[in-house]
Design a protein around this motif. Structure first.
Motif, PDB file in Angstrom:
ATOM      1  N   ALA A  89       0.877  -1.175   0.000  1.00 15.33           N
ATOM      2  CA  ALA A  89       0.000   0.000   0.000  1.00 15.33           C
ATOM      3  C   ALA A  89       0.913   1.223   0.000  1.00 15.33           C
ATOM      4  O   ALA A  89       1.492   1.581   1.031  1.00 15.33           O
ATOM      5  CB  ALA A  89      -0.911  -0.007   1.222  1.00 15.33           C
ATOM      6  N   PHE A  90       1.072   1.836  -1.163  1.00 12.96           N
ATOM      7  CA  PHE A  90       2.013   2.945  -1.300  1.00 12.96           C
ATOM      8  C   PHE A  90       1.500   4.186  -0.566  1.00 12.96           C
ATOM      9  O   PHE A  90       0.332   4.561  -0.689  1.00 12.96           O
ATOM     10  CB  PHE A  90       2.244   3.263  -2.773  1.00 12.96           C
ATOM     11  CG  PHE A  90       2.930   2.159  -3.525  1.00 12.96           C
ATOM     12  CD1 PHE A  90       4.260   1.864  -3.291  1.00 12.96           C
ATOM     13  CD2 PHE A  90       2.233   1.397  -4.450  1.00 12.96           C
ATOM     14  CE1 PHE A  90       4.895   0.841  -3.977  1.00 12.96           C
ATOM     15  CE2 PHE A  90       2.855   0.373  -5.143  1.00 12.96           C
ATOM     16  CZ  PHE A  90       4.191   0.090  -4.906  1.00 12.96           C
ATOM     17  N   SER A  91       2.392   4.818   0.158  1.00 16.52           N
ATOM     18  CA  SER A  91       2.015   5.949   1.005  1.00 16.52           C
ATOM     19  C   SER A  91       1.666   7.201   0.220  1.00 16.52           C
ATOM     20  O   SER A  91       0.883   8.034   0.678  1.00 16.52           O
ATOM     21  CB  SER A  91       3.155   6.262   1.979  1.00 16.52           C
ATOM     22  OG  SER A  91       4.364   6.509   1.256  1.00 16.52           O
ATOM     23  N   ASP A  92       2.253   7.364  -0.960  1.00 14.90           N
ATOM     24  CA  ASP A  92       1.988   8.573  -1.743  1.00 14.90           C
ATOM     25  C   ASP A  92       2.102   8.270  -3.226  1.00 14.90           C
ATOM     26  O   ASP A  92       3.113   7.731  -3.682  1.00 14.90           O
ATOM     27  CB  ASP A  92       2.979   9.682  -1.380  1.00 14.90           C
ATOM     28  CG  ASP A  92       2.832  10.910  -2.268  1.00 14.90           C
ATOM     29  OD1 ASP A  92       2.050  11.806  -1.910  1.00 14.90           O
ATOM     30  OD2 ASP A  92       3.496  10.973  -3.325  1.00 14.90           O
ATOM     31  N   GLU A  93       1.051   8.593  -3.950  1.00 16.70           N
ATOM     32  CA  GLU A  93       1.090   8.605  -5.405  1.00 16.70           C
ATOM     33  C   GLU A  93       0.671   9.976  -5.922  1.00 16.70           C
ATOM     34  O   GLU A  93       1.262  10.518  -6.845  1.00 16.70           O
ATOM     35  CB  GLU A  93       0.155   7.553  -6.002  1.00 16.70           C
ATOM     36  CG  GLU A  93       0.239   7.525  -7.529  1.00 16.70           C
ATOM     37  CD  GLU A  93      -1.024   7.022  -8.199  1.00 16.70           C
ATOM     38  OE1 GLU A  93      -0.968   5.927  -8.760  1.00 16.70           O
ATOM     39  OE2 GLU A  93      -2.045   7.736  -8.159  1.00 16.70           O
ATOM     40  N   GLU A  94      -0.356  10.536  -5.300  1.00 16.13           N
ATOM     41  CA  GLU A  94      -0.992  11.735  -5.835  1.00 16.13           C
ATOM     42  C   GLU A  94      -0.131  12.992  -5.711  1.00 16.13           C
ATOM     43  O   GLU A  94      -0.258  13.915  -6.513  1.00 16.13           O
ATOM     44  CB  GLU A  94      -2.337  11.966  -5.135  1.00 16.13           C
ATOM     45  CG  GLU A  94      -3.288  10.777  -5.188  1.00 16.13           C
ATOM     46  CD  GLU A  94      -3.819  10.498  -6.586  1.00 16.13           C
ATOM     47  OE1 GLU A  94      -3.409  11.184  -7.535  1.00 16.13           O
ATOM     48  OE2 GLU A  94      -4.653   9.586  -6.727  1.00 16.13           O
ATOM     49  N   GLY A  95       0.720  13.055  -4.688  1.00 14.44           N
ATOM     50  CA  GLY A  95       1.602  14.201  -4.544  1.00 14.44           C
ATOM     51  C   GLY A  95       0.929  15.472  -4.073  1.00 14.44           C
ATOM     52  O   GLY A  95       1.450  16.572  -4.286  1.00 14.44           O
ATOM     53  N   VAL A  96      -0.221  15.352  -3.409  1.00 13.83           N
ATOM     54  CA  VAL A  96      -0.974  16.542  -3.013  1.00 13.83           C
ATOM     55  C   VAL A  96      -0.222  17.357  -1.958  1.00 13.83           C
ATOM     56  O   VAL A  96      -0.104  18.579  -2.073  1.00 13.83           O
ATOM     57  CB  VAL A  96      -2.365  16.146  -2.477  1.00 13.83           C
ATOM     58  CG1 VAL A  96      -3.085  17.355  -1.888  1.00 13.83           C
ATOM     59  CG2 VAL A  96      -3.196  15.524  -3.588  1.00 13.83           C
ATOM     60  N   ARG A  97       0.312  16.693  -0.954  1.00 11.78           N
ATOM     61  CA  ARG A  97       0.908  17.429   0.167  1.00 11.78           C
ATOM     62  C   ARG A  97       2.222  18.102  -0.207  1.00 11.78           C
ATOM     63  O   ARG A  97       2.449  19.269   0.122  1.00 11.78           O
ATOM     64  CB  ARG A  97       1.126  16.493   1.358  1.00 11.78           C
ATOM     65  CG  ARG A  97       1.721  17.211   2.561  1.00 11.78           C
ATOM     66  CD  ARG A  97       1.702  16.367   3.817  1.00 11.78           C
ATOM     67  NE  ARG A  97       2.147  17.133   4.965  1.00 11.78           N
ATOM     68  CZ  ARG A  97       2.179  16.667   6.210  1.00 11.78           C
ATOM     69  NH1 ARG A  97       1.777  15.425   6.466  1.00 11.78           N
ATOM     70  NH2 ARG A  97       2.601  17.429   7.202  1.00 11.78           N
TER      71      ARG A  97
END
Length: 306
Positions: free
Chosen positions: A181-189
């Motif tokens: 379960a990857f912690s970040d894909e979207e890069g929002v933060r």
């Protein structure tokens, strides 16, 4: 390789959601179950019986009912009231990580969280030295996200492995299988996409630890706030050896209308769209181009190059 169930919007308020819930979900989860059986198991299953004619229970209460309930449960874990928002290492992200890790353990997997916050669940099978099959997706979301984006790939993988565990086949896999379960894909933060997977691929520069969110907090400090101490040296240890990986599968919602328009519940992806992001800087005095004659301009973008 990614498989995409038919549903062109991942919005939790989408009117097509009942179609997905009761028809498409059992189809693609069964397909993933069989795919794992084919590529990683010592036995091959048909949809109702194995090679010796023994009936196989596909446990629809796991592959359908529980999977849908888990998607809905994850969809309620948000940092914002009224819509789904779960950004990198936020309080909601940590709650989702803990929940997913519990589901991994329930499926019979050995679990851990790495130095970038990715959640792993792994079973070694009968041959620990064989190349591993990786399955997964991302647990973070965009702002005002749908409940299927990312979560679908995690939940479907765990449901398939849970059925193998119930059937007593999980330990008979002929190669290791690991769900991530990857912690970040979207890069929002941090406005830097694929932090979780890029670290495992070894293509993330160590300088990323010093990027800042809009509050001025560095990525390294965010990890430290969540009891993850990462150094330049340990950062490079995140990279997976390509020779130890057999392949990667991701089930993802189709974010378009194609499958639904042709009446297909599932599609297999042969290629994905790439992204290139550029920062362009212009320097010089500001003026209106239409009122400034060409010979006064520092650069005339309409003139052909010399």
């Amino acid at each position: 390789m990614a498989a995409m169930p038919s549903l062109h919007s991942s919005s939790p308020n989408q009117t097509h959601m009942p179609i997905f819930t009761y028809h498409s979900s059992i189809f693609f989860l069964c397909l993933l179950f069989h795919l794992i059986s084919i590529v990683a198991s010592a036995h091959f299953y048909s949809d109702v019986e194995d090679m010796e004619g023994i009936k196989i229970d596909l446990f629809p209460e796991v592959l359908r009912d529980e999977a849908v309930a888990r998607l809905n449960e994850l969809g309620k874990i948000s940092d914002t009231d009224g819509y789904l928002e779960r950004t990198y290492m936020s309080p909601a992200s940590i709650r989702a990580s803990n929940l997913i890790r519990g589901w991994m353990e329930e499926a019979g997997l050995r679990t851990w969280v790495d130095l970038m916050g990715n959640v792993h669940g792994r079973v070694e099978g009968m041959n620990t030295s064989a190349k591993a099959l990786l399955i997964g997706s991302h647990l973070d979301t965009v702002i005002d996200a749908g409940i299927f984006d990312g979560a679908l790939g995690i939940v479907s993988a765990l449901s398939a492995l849970k059925v193998l565990n119930i059937n007593g086949q999980l330990g008979k896999l002929r190669r290791p299988v690991e769900v991530i379960a990857f912690s970040d894909e979207e890069g929002v933060r941090f406005q830097s996409t694929f932090l979780g997977s890029a670290a495992l691929a070894g293509i993330l520069p160590v300088s990323v630890l010093q990027i800042q969110d809009k509050s001025g907090v560095t990525l390294q400090n965010v990890l430290k706030e969540n009891s993850i101490e990462i150094s330049d040296e340990s950062f490079f240890g995140l990279k997976y050896d390509p020779e130890a990986v057999w392949g990667y599968i991701e089930v993802h919602i189709e974010q378009g209308p194609v499958l639904e328009s042709v009446g297909l519940p599932l599609g297999v992806v042969k290629g994905i769209a790439g992204q290139t992001r550029l920062k362009i800087y212009f320097s010089g005095p500001a003026s209106l181009m239409l009122t400034l004659e060409a010979n006064y301009r520092m650069v005339n973008i309409f003139d052909p190059p010399l």
